[in-house]
Design an enzyme around this catalytic site. Structure first.
Site, mmCIF file in Angstrom:
data_model
loop_
_atom_site.group_PDB
_atom_site.id
_atom_site.type_symbol
_atom_site.label_atom_id
_atom_site.label_comp_id
_atom_site.label_asym_id
_atom_site.label_seq_id
_atom_site.Cartn_x
_atom_site.Cartn_y
_atom_site.Cartn_z
ATOM 1 N N LYS A 1 33.124 67.536 0.965
ATOM 2 C CA LYS A 1 34.403 67.983 1.483
ATOM 3 C C LYS A 1 34.053 69.558 1.725
ATOM 4 C CE LYS A 1 38.508 66.131 2.383
ATOM 5 N NZ LYS A 1 38.711 64.780 2.955
ATOM 6 N N GLY B 1 56.456 57.193 5.658
ATOM 7 C CA GLY B 1 55.608 58.148 6.321
ATOM 8 C C GLY B 1 55.358 57.076 7.673
ATOM 9 N N GLY C 1 53.623 58.211 10.571
ATOM 10 C CA GLY C 1 52.797 59.035 11.550
ATOM 11 C C GLY C 1 51.695 58.145 12.098
ATOM 12 N N HIS C 2 50.592 58.828 12.169
ATOM 13 C CA HIS C 2 49.283 58.099 12.881
ATOM 14 C C HIS C 2 49.001 56.868 12.280
ATOM 15 C CE1 HIS C 2 48.810 62.106 14.257
ATOM 16 N NE2 HIS C 2 48.466 61.633 15.444
ATOM 17 N N VAL C 3 49.187 56.828 10.929
ATOM 18 C CA VAL C 3 48.487 55.335 10.285
ATOM 19 C C VAL C 3 49.715 54.420 10.007
ATOM 20 C CG1 VAL C 3 47.576 54.220 8.332
ATOM 21 C CG2 VAL C 3 46.843 56.404 9.284
HETATM 22 P P1 NAD Z 1 50.349 61.859 9.757
HETATM 23 O O1 NAD Z 1 50.540 63.297 9.507
HETATM 24 O O2 NAD Z 1 50.183 61.621 11.053
HETATM 25 O O3 NAD Z 1 51.720 60.923 9.198
HETATM 26 C C1 NAD Z 1 52.286 61.076 8.009
HETATM 27 C C2 NAD Z 1 53.593 61.095 8.244
HETATM 28 O O4 NAD Z 1 54.267 61.033 6.790
HETATM 29 C C3 NAD Z 1 54.257 62.114 9.011
HETATM 30 O O5 NAD Z 1 55.298 61.415 9.862
HETATM 31 C C4 NAD Z 1 55.095 62.782 7.851
HETATM 32 O O6 NAD Z 1 56.394 63.460 8.480
HETATM 33 C C5 NAD Z 1 55.320 61.825 6.977
HETATM 34 N N1 NAD Z 1 55.848 62.195 5.446
HETATM 35 C C6 NAD Z 1 55.108 63.037 4.648
HETATM 36 N N2 NAD Z 1 55.521 63.090 3.634
HETATM 37 C C7 NAD Z 1 56.682 62.340 3.644
HETATM 38 C C8 NAD Z 1 57.606 61.872 2.787
HETATM 39 N N3 NAD Z 1 57.589 62.428 1.298
HETATM 40 N N4 NAD Z 1 58.582 60.979 2.982
HETATM 41 C C9 NAD Z 1 58.519 60.390 3.995
HETATM 42 N N5 NAD Z 1 57.605 60.471 5.308
HETATM 43 C C10 NAD Z 1 56.836 61.391 4.899
HETATM 44 O O7 NAD Z 1 49.017 61.492 8.803
HETATM 45 P P2 NAD Z 1 48.350 60.091 8.950
HETATM 46 O O8 NAD Z 1 47.118 60.362 9.686
HETATM 47 O O9 NAD Z 1 49.180 58.966 9.240
HETATM 48 O O10 NAD Z 1 47.809 59.984 7.478
HETATM 49 C C11 NAD Z 1 48.852 59.364 6.495
HETATM 50 C C12 NAD Z 1 48.003 59.669 4.874
HETATM 51 O O11 NAD Z 1 47.062 58.610 5.053
HETATM 52 C C13 NAD Z 1 47.904 60.856 4.741
HETATM 53 O O12 NAD Z 1 48.044 60.860 3.172
HETATM 54 C C14 NAD Z 1 46.434 60.864 4.983
HETATM 55 O O13 NAD Z 1 45.508 61.595 4.144
HETATM 56 C C15 NAD Z 1 45.899 59.461 4.466
HETATM 57 N N6 NAD Z 1 44.866 58.951 5.521
HETATM 58 C C16 NAD Z 1 44.787 58.972 6.640
HETATM 59 C C17 NAD Z 1 43.744 58.546 7.414
HETATM 60 C C18 NAD Z 1 43.589 58.282 9.067
HETATM 61 O O14 NAD Z 1 42.748 57.654 9.434
HETATM 62 N N7 NAD Z 1 44.312 59.154 9.551
HETATM 63 C C19 NAD Z 1 42.428 57.937 6.710
HETATM 64 C C20 NAD Z 1 42.377 58.052 5.219
HETATM 65 C C21 NAD Z 1 43.545 58.352 4.590
#
Ligand code: NAD
Length: 361
Positions: free
Chosen positions: A80, A185, A187-189
């Protein structure tokens, strides 16, 4: 504790401090292990208040990547990198080019990717100075947004866990029909996960600190929206944390009303040794986060490292389903918490590779 002692705790191989006066870059590259292959892990940009905070983060995150890759059966090590700075104000092409030069000097033992605070555009600047970069956009020939594959892997993990708690013969996706899932949450995932689960007949409750985001997903999936703080009290079969880490803690675990926790967020257990057993005592099955959310890394490995086609349409996340099944079986047979079973399985792979490398010397 001195830096060497801190590296010794997790048995890190290398910690590289990077300074470039012209661009203002101050960064750290952490290589936890290259036993299984080159150390791959994202580049985080964050306004760390102290150097100590940045060192802790890079040590913790790089070690996590070793276990994630090993548990998923990938020939990758764990690494990392962090840049100390505010991604909203301190980003310049020169900062990323300078970081790229530092990565290039490591000769491929560390491979970078996007992470919190960085994006595919930043990876494009890094590519100008090093070939050891992944996570570029599809337009630039990279694997693009990893979120759909991450969401697919989380869904497979939910299926594996539901089959285990139902104690019934495996039924595949059918098990999702009518199942109640609370997603924290979207968001993307989380957003993709909700759309996919709804298509399989799941009944969803969602929350997001971004209220507009929650409303948008609710409209797309017919989900009920609750306030962020209320998600822990929702009666559901599955709680899927897809926001931030450390949300399973002393305060939240007693409130959960679910049978399974399986989501995408990294480091969901605030304290792995304390909160893993706490979930066990409440008879809640926990899908170890780094197994459930490995889809993005697997996508990068196949597409960017091995150069194989791995489109979401063609990519089958059954690998994650199989890994999760194995973790759950080992945990049940050996009567250990699931996070411990995952760590042991990853540890066995690393140890075997280490022995075989030693034998070849
Ligand atoms: P993202 O930022 O697109 O979405 C996260 C969402 O969660 C946001 O909309 C944010 O407003 C919301 N959020 C944050 N804290 C919150 C809370 N306490 N209560 C309610 N909503 C909350 O991120 P992402 O890419 O969707 O990733 C989500 C999680 O998965 C992260 O922890 C990331 O590290 C992990 N992750 C993502 C990937 C990937 O492919 N994107 C891969 C492995 C792990």
């Amino acid at each position: 504790m001195g830096v060497f002692d801190r590296m010794a705790v997790g048995d890190h191989e290398q910690l590289v401090f990077v300074q470039d006066r012209a661009s203002g870059l101050r960064g750290i590259i952490g290589i936890h292990s290259t036993v299984l292959g080159p150390a791959l892990g994202g580049l985080r940009m964050w306004p760390y208040k102290t150097e100590d905070e940045a060192i802790n983060d890079v040590l913790r995150l790089s070690e996590g990547m070793t276990y994630k890759a090993a548990a998923s059966g990938l020939n990758l090590g764990g690494g990392k990198a962090v840049i100390i700075g505010d991604p909203r104000t301190d980003k310049t092409p020169e900062v990323f080019r300078a970081m790229g030069r530092a990565i290039e000097r490591l000769g491929g033992s560390y491979i970078t990717a996007e992470d919190v605070g960085t994006c595919p555009d930043d990876m494009s600047f890094i590519r100008e100075t090093t070939q050891h970069v992944t996570g570029l956009s599809r337009a630039e020939g990279g694997s693009g947004d990893p979120s759909p594959t991450t969401a697919a892997g989380v869904q497979e993990s939910i299926v594996a866990c539901l089959e285990a708690v139902n104690g019934a013969p495996a039924k595949g996706d059918e098990v999702l029909d009518g199942v109640r899932v609370a997603v924290q949450g979207v968001g993307h995932v989380g957003g993709v996960l909700c759309r996919n689960l709804a298509a399989k007949g799941a009944r969803l409750t969602v929350c997001d600190i971004n209220a507009e985001q929650a409303e948008r997903v609710s409209k797309q999936c017919g989900a009920t929206v609750v306030a962020p703080e209320a998600i822990y009290d929702v009666e559901a079969d599955v709680f899927a944390p897809c926001g931030l880490g450390a949300i399973l803690n002393d305060e939240t675990i007693p409130r959960l009303k679910c049978r399974v926790v399986a989501g995408a967020a990294n480091n969901q257990l605030a304290d792995i040794k304390r909160h893993g057993p706490m979930l066990e005592q409440r008879r809640i099955l926990y899908a170890p986060d780094y197994v459930a959310n490995a889809g993005g890394l697997i996508n990068i490995y196949y597409r960017d490292i091995l150069g194989r086609a791995c489109d979401t349409e063609a990519w089958s996340p059954t690998g994650i389903y199989d890994t999760m099944k194995t973790v759950l079986r080992v945990a049940s047979e050996r009567k250990v918490p699931t996070y411990q079973a995952a760590q042991e399985l990853a540890g066995v792979r690393i140890e075997e590779a280490r022995r075989s490398k030693m034998a070849q010397r």
